[in-house]
Write an enzyme that holds these catalytic residues in place. Structure first.
Site, PDB file in Angstrom:
ATOM      1  N   HIS A   1       0.828  -1.233  -0.009  1.00 19.23           N
ATOM      2  CA  HIS A   1      -0.131  -0.033   0.141  1.00 19.23           C
ATOM      3  C   HIS A   1       0.963   1.104  -0.117  1.00 19.23           C
ATOM      4  O   HIS A   1       2.031   1.123   0.538  1.00 19.23           O
ATOM      5  CB  HIS A   1      -0.873  -0.036   1.303  1.00 19.23           C
ATOM      6  CG  HIS A   1      -1.467   0.826   1.541  1.00 19.23           C
ATOM      7  ND1 HIS A   1      -1.633   2.222   1.704  1.00 19.23           N
ATOM      8  CD2 HIS A   1      -3.377   0.832   0.974  1.00 19.23           C
ATOM      9  CE1 HIS A   1      -2.897   2.914   1.663  1.00 19.23           C
ATOM     10  NE2 HIS A   1      -3.903   2.026   1.511  1.00 19.23           N
TER      11      HIS A   1
ATOM     12  N   ASP B   1       3.085  -4.383   8.114  1.00 17.39           N
ATOM     13  CA  ASP B   1       1.991  -3.803   7.959  1.00 17.39           C
ATOM     14  C   ASP B   1       0.698  -4.713   8.046  1.00 17.39           C
ATOM     15  O   ASP B   1       0.545  -5.528   7.305  1.00 17.39           O
ATOM     16  CB  ASP B   1       1.895  -3.067   6.487  1.00 17.39           C
ATOM     17  CG  ASP B   1       0.689  -2.572   6.140  1.00 17.39           C
ATOM     18  OD1 ASP B   1      -0.413  -2.508   7.100  1.00 17.39           O
ATOM     19  OD2 ASP B   1       0.380  -1.763   4.984  1.00 17.39           O
TER      20      ASP B   1
ATOM     21  N   GLN C   1      -4.349  -5.349   7.172  1.00 21.14           N
ATOM     22  CA  GLN C   1      -5.524  -6.076   6.521  1.00 21.14           C
ATOM     23  C   GLN C   1      -5.239  -7.565   7.419  1.00 21.14           C
ATOM     24  O   GLN C   1      -5.921  -8.339   6.643  1.00 21.14           O
ATOM     25  CB  GLN C   1      -5.175  -6.474   5.102  1.00 21.14           C
ATOM     26  CG  GLN C   1      -5.341  -5.136   4.293  1.00 21.14           C
ATOM     27  CD  GLN C   1      -6.781  -4.675   4.103  1.00 21.14           C
ATOM     28  OE1 GLN C   1      -7.841  -5.294   4.446  1.00 21.14           O
ATOM     29  NE2 GLN C   1      -6.894  -3.549   3.771  1.00 21.14           N
TER      30      GLN C   1
ATOM     31  N   LYS D   1     -10.344  -0.188  10.543  1.00 19.44           N
ATOM     32  CA  LYS D   1     -10.546  -1.479   9.719  1.00 19.44           C
ATOM     33  C   LYS D   1     -11.021  -2.589  10.495  1.00 19.44           C
ATOM     34  O   LYS D   1     -11.374  -3.573   9.959  1.00 19.44           O
ATOM     35  CB  LYS D   1      -9.481  -1.730   8.842  1.00 19.44           C
ATOM     36  CG  LYS D   1      -9.086  -0.896   7.618  1.00 19.44           C
ATOM     37  CD  LYS D   1      -7.814  -1.038   7.108  1.00 19.44           C
ATOM     38  CE  LYS D   1      -7.021   0.042   6.138  1.00 19.44           C
ATOM     39  NZ  LYS D   1      -7.677   0.483   5.009  1.00 19.44           N
TER      40      LYS D   1
ATOM     41  N   CYS E   1      -4.639   2.317  -3.756  1.00 23.45           N
ATOM     42  CA  CYS E   1      -3.267   2.932  -3.078  1.00 23.45           C
ATOM     43  C   CYS E   1      -2.265   1.768  -3.458  1.00 23.45           C
ATOM     44  O   CYS E   1      -1.360   1.923  -2.360  1.00 23.45           O
ATOM     45  CB  CYS E   1      -3.616   3.241  -1.766  1.00 23.45           C
ATOM     46  SG  CYS E   1      -4.929   4.512  -1.339  1.00 23.45           S
TER      47      CYS E   1
END
Ligand SMILES: Cc1ncc(COP(=O)(O)O)c(C=O)c1O
Lengths: 416, 144
Positions: A128, A205, A208, A231, A371
């Protein structure tokens, strides 16, 4: 399939109708999730009953607010198997990544954490923008070199050059846990082993992953993770930076101001202990409390149930889409090491037009480059249409998606 | 269906068979505009002589709305005086801002009145304007 249908009613927004008078089919949780009543009222209750600036003030409200904020921290920390001192509230995952990227370019950080010319940073083509641009900029500022893992045809990380990519010059490996475009889950073990062997730090990261399956920092051999509250059923405006205590102690702070100090004179200042050192200013208290309620909610449902439910929906989507003529799935078709994000293209119809058609049927998806523009360029795509799930989605949502997708080409009169 | 007001037949026709697509040489100025939120891109070559739009050619990638719009715009503006072109541009921009309240002035916009429906979809207005803003940028640089 686990049955999570009882939970959908907790999400007030899912009861509304949208374009065309259709009930909302929300398939854009990869961008941001919807919030259950429990989270909305926790945030509201903080304002209604306890609002005060935390860690300041001699009054009862300040005590209550501080207690609520710190217990939110403990709750979020234990959700990821972390210690509270290592769990820092930020505004977002984006801010978390920028905070550490800044520290790595700041000579006030210990030499081990300070990059110079000749050092290398390794990312991947599927990052991202939030986990790419801060490292690009750090490389520019320090003279370090940015290198990256490529993506295979199937949409997985290409580890074939792992041993040359991660080498004695590598200082940082910053990688996504799960691609927000392809849905592929990163095989961490070979990467962390290679990074450890050369003494590189690992930044994960987890935007997700943490919202969708059980993540325990004690089991992942990484040094930093970050994710956003919005999220994972939580409010906007709050994110997490988790780092190993010893590293956070050696790092210089990114934001300066109130609350992050130990002592201040007209010409100098010293820093507070963790985690305050990284939390300058009056923090997002109500949002932290809302995030804690989201964690309670996820714990109640059970992260394994969330994951299994999303995997079942993903499989249904992959199977269904692969049967529709003109549709191409972008990302692994195999459910193994894959999360609840499905990108696809439709021959002859631009993703933005696909999204508009679905919207007319009440189906909310994301379209475009997500993104992850370099990934789009690599895959030779202008963009994709992306359906992504959370615990409140149902097999019926997927059926509606599949049925609408199967009509797109004929609506736009694509001749096949 | 509400969607049909957005995807008028003439728009889809231009999308499938765009006019003046393919960059021609011999231009006076070239500009490149993109829409960072969705990735649409238009490169536009423009020639103006004696106050008349002599040639527009373009290339780009994007959705049906952005591509059809630049295609129809090229048809409309080529051979117009710079002043007339500005009037057409202003009329198109006004139509886009009309929130579905305007049918558009057919005398000025011809087939491009088909974009009237776009003004009801706020997220798509910037698609329809992409090529027009490229033209505006290029022409105002040339005429400055
Ligand atoms: C993989 C990934 N990383 C980082 C981010 C950035 O998160 P935020 O915008 O909440 O800071 C996102 C969200 O879109 C994401 O999907």
């Amino acid at each position: 399939m686990v049955d999570l249908s009882q939970y959908k009613k907790d999400f007030p927004i899912l009861a509304r109708t949208v374009r065309g008078g259709n009930p909302l089919v929300y398939l854009d949780s990869g961008a941001t999730s919807q919030k259950p009543e429990q989270v909305i009222s926790a945030e509201g209750d903080f304002y209604r009953k306890h609002n005060a600036a935390v860690h300041r003030g001699a009054h009862l409200l300040a005590e209550e607010a501080s207690a609520a904020y710190e217990s939110a921290r403990e709750n979020v920390a234990s959700f990821i198997g972390a210690k509270a001192e290592e769990t820092i509230f930020t505004k977002s995952a984006t801010e978390s990544i920028n905070a550490i990227a800044y520290s790595f370019g700041n000579s006030d950080s210990s030499p081990k954490l300070f990059l110079t010319e000749g050092d290398e940073i390794v990312v991947s083509e599927m990052e991202h923008h939030a986990n790419l641009i801060p490292w690009q900029q750090l490389a520019k500022r320090t003279g370090a070199k940015l290198r990256w893992f490529e993506v295979t045809e199937e949409g997985r990380l290409d580890l074939s050059n792992l041993s040359s990519l991660i080498n004695s010059k590598t200082k940082i490996v910053a990688i996504t846990h799960q691609s927000n475009v392809l849905g592929s889950i990163t095989p961490l073990k070979p990467i962390t082993e290679a990074a450890r062997a050369v003494g590189a730090l690992i930044v994960l990261d987890a935007c997700q992953s943490v919202p969708h399956f059980k993540v325990d920092v004690k089991e992942l051999d990484v040094d930093f993770i970050m994710f956003s509250g919005h999220k994972m059923l939580g409010p906007t405006g709050v994110g997490i930076l988790w780092g190993r205590e010893s590293l956070l102690n050696e790092m210089s702070p990114f934001l300066f101001g109130g609350s992050m100090i130990d002592s201040v004179t007209m010409t100098d200042a010293t820093w507070a202990q963790l985690p305050q050192k990284f939390e300058a200013g009056v923090p997002n208290m109500a949002q932290a409390v809302g995030l804690s309620a989201a964690v309670d909610y996820l714990n109640k449902v059970g992260m394994n149930n969330v994951h299994q439910h999303e995997i079942a929906l993903t499989k249904q989507t992959l199977d269904g889409l692969s049967r529709i003529q003109g549709v191409k799935i972008i990302g692994p078709v195999d459910i193994k090491d894959r999360g609840g994000v499905v990108s696809f293209t439709i021959d002859g119809v631009h993703p933005h037009d696909v999204g508009q058609y679905l919207d007319q049927h009440g189906i909310a998806v994301r379209t475009g480059h997500h993104c992850a523009w370099p990934l789009m360029r690599k895959l030779n795509l202008v963009g994709t249409t992306r359906a992504s799930f959370h615990l409140y989605n149902t097999p019926d949502d997927v059926n509606k998606l599949l049925s609408a997708v199967s009509q797109v080409q004929s609506y736009f009169k694509v001749t096949v | 269906m509400e969607l049909d007001s957005l995807y008028q037949e003439v728009i889809l026709d231009h999308y499938r068979k765009p006019h003046h697509k393919g960059l021609q040489s011999g231009f006076d100025i070239q500009v490149k505009h993109n829409n960072p939120s969705c990735g649409d891109e238009v490169t536009l070559n423009l020639s103006i002589s004696d106050g008349v739009i002599k040639a527009i050619s373009w290339d780009g990638v994007g959705c049906s709305i952005s591509m059809a719009s630049v295609s129809m715009m090229s048809d409309l503006l080529i051979n117009q005086s710079y002043e007339n072109a500005n009037q057409i541009l202003a009329e198109f921009v006004e139509l886009m801002q009309s929130k579905g309240q305007s049918q558009g002035n057919e005398a000025l916009l011809d087939d491009a009145v088909a974009f009237a429906g776009v003004s009801k979809f706020p997220a798509r207005i910037k698609c329809a304007l992409l090529g027009w803003m490229a033209y505006k940028d290029a022409s105002s640089q040339l005429m400055a």
